[in-house]
Write an enzyme that holds these catalytic residues in place. Structure first.
Site, PDB file in Angstrom:
ATOM      1  N   GLN A  24       6.122 -16.225 -50.896  1.00 54.06           N
ATOM      2  CA  GLN A  24       6.530 -15.247 -49.872  1.00 54.06           C
ATOM      3  C   GLN A  24       6.646 -15.864 -48.496  1.00 54.06           C
ATOM      4  OE1 GLN A  24       7.782 -12.499 -50.428  1.00 54.06           O
ATOM      5  NE2 GLN A  24       7.127 -12.045 -52.511  1.00 54.06           N
ATOM      6  N   CYS A  32       2.579  -6.402 -58.936  1.00 56.34           N
ATOM      7  CA  CYS A  32       1.886  -7.488 -59.670  1.00 56.34           C
ATOM      8  C   CYS A  32       0.642  -7.957 -58.933  1.00 56.34           C
ATOM      9  CB  CYS A  32       2.809  -8.678 -59.920  1.00 56.34           C
ATOM     10  SG  CYS A  32       4.241  -8.271 -60.894  1.00 56.34           S
TER      11      CYS A  32
HETATM   12  N1  PMP Z   1       3.608 -15.204 -56.156  1.00 58.98           N
HETATM   13  C1  PMP Z   1       3.998 -14.317 -55.242  1.00 58.98           C
HETATM   14  C2  PMP Z   1       3.244 -14.205 -53.946  1.00 58.98           C
HETATM   15  C3  PMP Z   1       5.102 -13.507 -55.506  1.00 58.98           C
HETATM   16  O1  PMP Z   1       5.477 -12.601 -54.591  1.00 58.98           O
HETATM   17  C4  PMP Z   1       5.793 -13.647 -56.731  1.00 58.98           C
HETATM   18  C5  PMP Z   1       6.997 -12.776 -57.060  1.00 58.98           C
HETATM   19  N2  PMP Z   1       6.846 -11.438 -56.724  1.00 58.98           N
HETATM   20  C6  PMP Z   1       5.361 -14.609 -57.641  1.00 58.98           C
HETATM   21  C7  PMP Z   1       4.269 -15.366 -57.328  1.00 58.98           C
HETATM   22  C8  PMP Z   1       6.064 -14.826 -58.935  1.00 58.98           C
HETATM   23  O2  PMP Z   1       7.310 -15.381 -58.693  1.00 58.98           O
HETATM   24  P1  PMP Z   1       8.383 -15.554 -59.866  1.00 58.98           P
HETATM   25  O3  PMP Z   1       8.478 -14.237 -60.537  1.00 58.98           O
HETATM   26  O4  PMP Z   1       9.627 -15.938 -59.133  1.00 58.98           O
HETATM   27  O5  PMP Z   1       7.886 -16.636 -60.762  1.00 58.98           O
END
Ligand code: PMP
Length: 418
Positions: A215, A376
């Protein structure tokens, strides 16, 4: 292509014109895209770079003497160099392409918790500290690794305002701490922790340090060389690059300790019927045919972000965030999470008695895209005594007028729902 990459001012029309997806109506109104923390949009120069590669240079890398294979290999290597510069990697660092932050973090966790020629780095009784701000991608793999290795997982919980504190980390660090993992920005709340100081503190105590920069990379300067950081992960699609791309970067000595996740072609030095020895970094951790077009697009995205200017983007986004946070907090029953945090592009909020999904649905009817749910990061929101939230997140192309539409849209939704 280069001419299109002339600097553009964040939020201005000429910059927005480079993102064709923005120029559409949703439900009869101009789209206001405020779901950038989930996925950012891709500008024409990135699409051009991918198309150029696919049209002219597409071939498998490293394996061919023919011209296209050599061009593809050069494009891939050049993409790696561009991204290394983008994150301030120095001579002591390596950069590995992955499919995203999730794969990058899993590579680290698997690599530290799996025995190869050497025993696994994580041993029974070792301690792993993970911050309580993390996305599940920087928590669940550590849970699994701790279980597999007999290690102990400790959480650096934030205070009631969602802030991480150095004294709490000091209380958790012990001589058995092997790993400390933290985010550069909490995707569920927008909290920007003092990750530089926390990483240094953990490294001083002898821990390997992991930074989830998912982020941050689209707008903040992350300078790996000035961080006490062994492993850093980020995703291409959150910084205007192609989906299914990402990076694991870090100190070479730390990356060398990782047992590979994927065994196979391109990551070996020699192979007999019964044994193999592995190639040097970065190929050692990139088994199989990589996403070359994706890497090329990701490098083009890094160049695009840099031409726009990360300091300018950061300043623009924090203005938008401040305006949104103040405007939302002034609405009846609305609470903004992490209202006073530092530079961040995310504003997350809850409304008394109203489910965020209902707000999200009513906003979509007005052409406004934001995200609702746990993002998440369920343990964090539960620790803060919150359930799901509504989250607006900004990128370089968003405007003050779009924040006004968000505020008017939420006000309208609340009239309907409250
Ligand atoms: N870490 C953070 C802080 C995130 O915001 C996200 C995606 N929302 C992820 C990890 C996972 O990223 P990705 O789905 O692109 O692997």
């Amino acid at each position: 292509m280069g001419e299109r990459l002339a600097p553009h001012r964040p939020g201005r029309d000429d910059l927005r014109a480079l993102f064709p997806v923005l120029a559409q109506e949703v439900n009869g109104l101009p789209l206001v895209y405020l779901d950038n923390a989930a996925t950012t949009q891709t500008p024409l120069p990135v699409l051009d770079a991918v198309r150029q590669f696919e049209q002219h240079d597409r071939a498998n890398i490293h394996r061919g003497v023919h011209t296209l294979s050599q061009r593809a290999t050069e494009a891939y290597d050049e993409a790696r160099r561009t991204l290394a510069r983008f994150i301030g990697a120095g001579a002591a660092h390596e950069l590995v392409f992955t499919s995203g932050t999730t794969e990058a973090l899993n590579l680290v966790v698997h690599g530290l918790s799996t025995a190869g020629a050497a025993p696994a780095v994580l041993q029974p009784g070792d301690e792993i500290i993970v911050s309580g701000l993390e996305h599940h991608a920087n928590l669940v793999p550590w849970q699994q690794a701790a279980r597999r290795c007999g290690a102990v997982l400790r959480i650096l919980r934030p205070d009631a305002q969602g802030r991480l504190r150095a004294q709490d980390l000091a209380a958790l660090l012990t001589p058995r701490t092997r790993v400390f993992a933290v985010t550069a920005c909490a995707n569920a709340t927008g909290e920007r922790p003092p990750f530089e100081a926390l990483l240094a503190q953990a490294a001083d105590a002898g821990a390997l340090t992991v930074l989830d920069a998912a982020q941050a990379v689209a707008h903040s300067v992350i300078d790996l060389s000035s961080l006490a950081c062994d492993f850093m992960a980020f995703s291409g699609h959150k910084m205007h690059g192609p989906m299914g791309t990402g990076v694991l970067a870090g100190r070479r000595v730390a990356l060398e300790r990782l047992e590979p996740l994927r065994y196979g072609g391109d990551m070996v030095a020699w192979v007999t019927e019964t044994e193999a020895s592995f190639a040097d970094l970065p190929m050692r951790l990139e088994g199989g045919t990589p996403n070359v077009a994706g890497a090329v697009g990701l490098a083009a995205a890094a160049s695009f972000v840099d031409r726009t200017g990360r300091e300018r983007i950061d300043a623009h986004l924090s203005d938008l965030r401040r305006h949104a946070a103040e405007g939302l907090a002034a609405l009846p029953g609305v609470t903004v999470l992490s209202p006073d945090t530092g530079l961040t592009a995310i504003v997350s909020f809850v409304v008394d008695g109203v489910h965020p999904h209902d707000i999200g649905t009513l906003l979509d009817e007005q052409g406004i895209a934001l995200r609702t749910g746990f993002h998440c990061a369920q343990p964090l929101l539960e620790h803060l005594g919150r359930g799901p939230t509504a989250r607006a997140s900004f990128a370089m192309y968003n405007t003050y007028a779009e924040v006004e539409r968000l505020l008017a849209g939420v006000a309208h939704a609340l009239k309907v729902l409250q």
